[in-house]
Design an enzyme around this catalytic site. Structure first.
Site, PDB file in Angstrom:
ATOM      1  N   MET A   1      46.860  35.007  39.295  1.00 49.59           N
ATOM      2  CA  MET A   1      46.466  36.689  39.375  1.00 49.59           C
ATOM      3  C   MET A   1      45.701  36.828  40.898  1.00 49.59           C
ATOM      4  O   MET A   1      46.075  37.731  41.489  1.00 49.59           O
ATOM      5  CB  MET A   1      45.359  36.920  38.355  1.00 49.59           C
ATOM      6  N   SER A 294      46.002  46.701  36.631  1.00 45.12           N
ATOM      7  CA  SER A 294      47.211  45.916  37.262  1.00 45.12           C
ATOM      8  C   SER A 294      46.676  44.749  37.580  1.00 45.12           C
ATOM      9  O   SER A 294      45.524  44.343  37.934  1.00 45.12           O
ATOM     10  CB  SER A 294      47.708  46.747  38.540  1.00 45.12           C
ATOM     11  N   ASP A 295      47.500  43.701  37.580  1.00 39.14           N
ATOM     12  CA  ASP A 295      47.181  42.425  38.332  1.00 39.14           C
ATOM     13  C   ASP A 295      47.286  42.583  39.912  1.00 39.14           C
ATOM     14  O   ASP A 295      47.762  43.540  40.219  1.00 39.14           O
ATOM     15  CB  ASP A 295      48.500  41.372  38.209  1.00 39.14           C
ATOM     16  N   CYS A 296      46.706  41.989  40.528  1.00 34.62           N
ATOM     17  CA  CYS A 296      46.512  42.097  42.040  1.00 34.62           C
ATOM     18  C   CYS A 296      47.762  42.400  42.867  1.00 34.62           C
ATOM     19  O   CYS A 296      48.589  41.416  42.849  1.00 34.62           O
ATOM     20  CB  CYS A 296      45.716  41.103  42.639  1.00 34.62           C
TER      21      CYS A 296
END
Length: 773
Positions: A1, A294-296
């Site tokens: 992530m 969200s993921d990064c």
């Protein structure tokens, strides 16, 4: 992530400098300030929904947009402090995100074993207690003014589908039932719920847990394919019974307050832009009531990598309309206003997201005034790295260690041995033991140091230059081995070999490790002990076969107390009882592309399938394998049901025939009255025939002879961690739910129970159960 860009690291450093000046935890609705006291969103007598509605209504468009990213700025005119959504607590409170800082009174946190080893205990109670400890330490860090968020992006419950995956170490392994049970235990513990669930008062949280990465995410960077642009082609059948169940458990049973949508696409649609996934399935079907992050930088890639959106504004509109709430990154901050101006996005879409975000902050008590006088307000620094938590980290490491080989009862070594050689690149590194996403541990003890407490005459040689072992001092290591009575080798992997954004190309030991092990074993006076420090499986078939390698232990990444736990195991102060939570595949498995997401085998093409439920190929070690220093025997004592009818399992009483003339009934809801009535118990006697007390995992599977149409060969239906004294017998009861444990997914993704015989299986014992039409 964690994005690997230098810019992000610079931002993290600046955040640490600017956000840690105050020692008071950040909170809104300060009763000492009359201006904020008067706002309805500060009135605790109102329901949270009304308070949130009032707060959102007071925000300008620019203020609203500012709150849609992980580093949400303060809104001074309303007395609302800045908030950081990104914090990590995979196996202990960590400073991997932006929200936690160990630069005040609290300098460290308890570092539990990496999740893959904790999973090997198959002990849901232990998992819960670890979650509890992490949640307590998280709240203590916040109360001490060293946290700017209470939302922790853990656990990682993706199924460990491919042994090369660099992040498999973060997961509970390859079984969806185990992943789901782990999620339930960990999340309840972190959030302040009871072990059984239902204990959260008015939905208020000790800390917030977030299940990730939703969904079918298990490839990071392999042969030019990376997670940012990857489109996972997944069948309805595999989604239904492998990829989705852990998340369904996390939402429905754990009541997780957060989920994270993954970078990848699934069948063409980016996860964070998938309305069906986020809104229909998670929220409507499963009843999710938290926030979705969200993921990064996962929003930016929808335009930049996936090319799914035609413009940045389209990407923003897609994710907010799909049901995502907060963007880890800056994309929403940069492009949302333009999306509104271009009429691609309604302000009501933004308000929907903000409602979820501020609801979460209120559930955490961050809008209830000074936290010192509130529930959880008395949790202080003395709760961090407490003796109880450090003892728990040691217990967890002990419970997960797996004994893979023990020829002629080489292990445990006698404490009276006169000399010991400790060889290998993982022998003298405490840092390697904690794995990834770890904060600074309470203590740091190398395996070498722990072994020296047992044998004063201990000689050490690193053997390799690094874990990658591009050069090895084999002759010197051999000489050390020749001069001592016993040899223990600490080999395997580290974060240089398997990690986020780095999948392995092979399944063998790095560099010259195998040559070093073989040479040392050949030269040693007695058979040697090999300790494997690694997250993902390694093909060590050579060591299995070599008679000069008498004992093999798998230690995963065992955390801050792992060195002690391994030494205790080697010298018999602990009797190993862990079981492998994943299959150890042979090296030739790498011929299978990582991008092939199919779980089921395809005999026509030679594709062997994946995980113990479907895999038909050779195994180095099977799922659930693990030896002990004692001997256990199992026996079915009683099973309260041996025949079931499809009609009694069906909520409508109706059955259908498939194309093979096999009768089946559909079971989408496992909690109907008919499903509850069909539950029965299976009691198993566990006899300890050996001379040592032991605690080990008892696993119950259901097997079937008919594996047509993609049915699993066998599936885990229950597990218990059982302690038995030497010579004693104990009984374990498993509750079998046919609606849950006998159903499989058909090719349309529908969960069905077919007629036919199943076999309950524990160890070498089986018990037949007939499902009749």
């Amino acid at each position: 992530m964690r994005p690997s860009s230098i810019l992000l690291l610079i931002c993290l450093t600046l955040a640490a400098v600017t956000l840690t000046e105050s020692t008071q935890p950040p909170f809104a609705c300060d009763s000492s300030k009359p201006t904020t006291k008067s706002y309805p969103f500060c009135k605790l007598t109102l329901p949270i929904s009304a308070r949130v509605k009032d707060l959102v209504s007071r925000l300008t468009l620019d203020e609203k947009i500012s709150q849609l990213v992980n580093t949400a700025p303060a809104i001074p005119r309303l007395g609302i402090p800045a908030y950081e959504w990104w914090s990590e607590a995979l196996h202990g409170v960590s400073n991997s995100g932006y929200g936690i800082f160990f630069n005040g009174t609290i300098k460290s946190a308890t570092s539990f074993p990496q999740v893959i080893l904790t999973a090997a205990s198959f002990d849901a109670g232990l998992w819960y207690r670890i979650g509890q400890a992490i949640g307590l330490e998280a709240r203590a860090v916040y109360n001490e003014g060293q946290a700017h968020g209470m939302t922790f992006w853990a656990p990682n419950i993706n199924v460990f589908r491919d042994p090369r995956w660099g992040r498999g170490q973060e997961t509970p392994g390859e079984d969806p039932l185990v992943s789901g049970k782990y999620a339930i235990s960990y999340v309840r513990g972190v959030q302040g719920d009871t072990f059984q669930g239902g204990g959260l008062k008015d939905g208020h949280l000790q800390a917030s847990a977030c299940c990730k990465h939703f969904t079918a995410y298990d490839l990071d960077h392999w042969k030019g394919v990376n997670r940012f642009g990857y489109d996972a082609k997944v069948t309805k059948q595999d989604l239904a019974d492998t990829y989705q169940p852990p998340f369904q458990s996390c939402i429905q049973h754990a009541q997780a307050s957060g989920i994270m949508c993954a970078y990848n696409r699934v069948n063409g649609v980016p996860n964070c832009a998938d309305h069906n996934l986020l809104s229909n399935i998670a929220r409507k079907q499963w009843g999710f009531q938290g926030y979705i992050t969200s993921d990064c930088d996962a929003v930016s890639i929808i335009y930049d990598f996936h090319k799914y959106a035609k413009t940045p504004e389209d990407a923003v509109a897609e994710v907010l309309k799909a049901g995502m709430d907060v963007n880890c990154g800056s994309y929403l901050k940069n492009h949302t206003k333009s999306a509104v101006q271009k009429k691609k996005l309604l302000i009501s879409d933004i308000d929907r997201a903000l409602t979820n975000l501020f609801t979460m902050r209120m559930r955490l008590g961050l809008f209830n005034g000074n936290p010192s006088s509130l529930p959880y307000g008395s949790i202080g620094p003395n709760q961090v790295c407490s003796k109880a938590h450090q003892d728990l980290a040691l217990e967890a490491a002990r419970s997960g260690i797996v004994l893979l080989k023990n020829s002629a009862k080489l292990l445990p070594l006698r404490k009276t041995i006169s000399s010991l050689a400790v060889i290998g690149p993982n022998a003298n590194s405490a840092h390697t033991l904690v794995g990834n996403y770890a904060g600074p541990p309470c203590k740091s003890i190398e395996p070498l140091k722990a072994l020296q407490s047992y044998v004063k005459n201990t000689q050490y040689h690193k053997g390799c230059n690094f874990v990658n072992c591009t050069s090895a001092s084999i002759n010197e290591a051999v000489q050390v081995a020749k001069n001592t009575d016993y040899v223990v080798l600490f080999m395997g992997l580290d974060q240089g070999e398997e990690r986020e954004d780095f999948d392995r190309d092979n399944l063998v030991l790095p560099g010259q490790q195998q040559a070093l092990i073989t040479a040392v074993a050949k030269a040693a006076k007695k058979p040697v002990v090999l300790v494997m420090i690694c997250g993902g499986p390694v093909d060590i078939s050579f060591a299995k076969r070599d008679p000069k390698i008498g004992g093999i232990l798998w230690g995963g990444y065992p955390g801050e107390s792992g060195g002690i736990a391994l030494a205790e195991t080697i010298f018999g102060d602990h009797n190993p009882g862990g079981k492998l939570p994943m299959t150890w595949y042979p090296k030739e498995f790498v011929k299978i592309p990582m991008t092939d997401m199919r779980m089921r085998p395809d005999p026509s093409s030679g594709y062997p399938g994946r995980t113990y439920r479907f895999y038909t190929g050779r195994k180095v070690f099977r799922f659930g394998y693990g030896l002990s220093y004692t001997k256990y025997a199992y026996e079915f004592v009683s099973v309260t049901q041996n025949k079931l009818s499809l009609t009694q399992l069906s909520s409508t009483g109706a059955t259908v025939q498939n194309s093979d003339s096999v009768h089946y009934t559909s079971v989408t809801d496992t909690e109907t009255e008919s499903c509850e009535k069909a539950k029965f118990s299976a009691t198993v006697a566990v006899q300890n025939h050996g001379e040592m007390d032991g605690k080990h995992a008892v696993l119950m599977f259901v097997k079937r002879n008919d594996v047509a149409n993609g049915k699993p060969r066998k599936e885990l239906v229950g597990f218990e961690s059982v302690k038995t004294n030497a010579g004693e017998r104990t009984e374990v009861e498993f509750v079998i739910s046919p609606c849950e444990h006998f159903r499989t997914a058909n090719e349309d993704g529908l969960m069905v129970i077919e007629e036919g015989t199943r076999y309950l299986s524990v160890g070498d014992q089986q018990y037949p159960i007939s499902v009749l039409h």
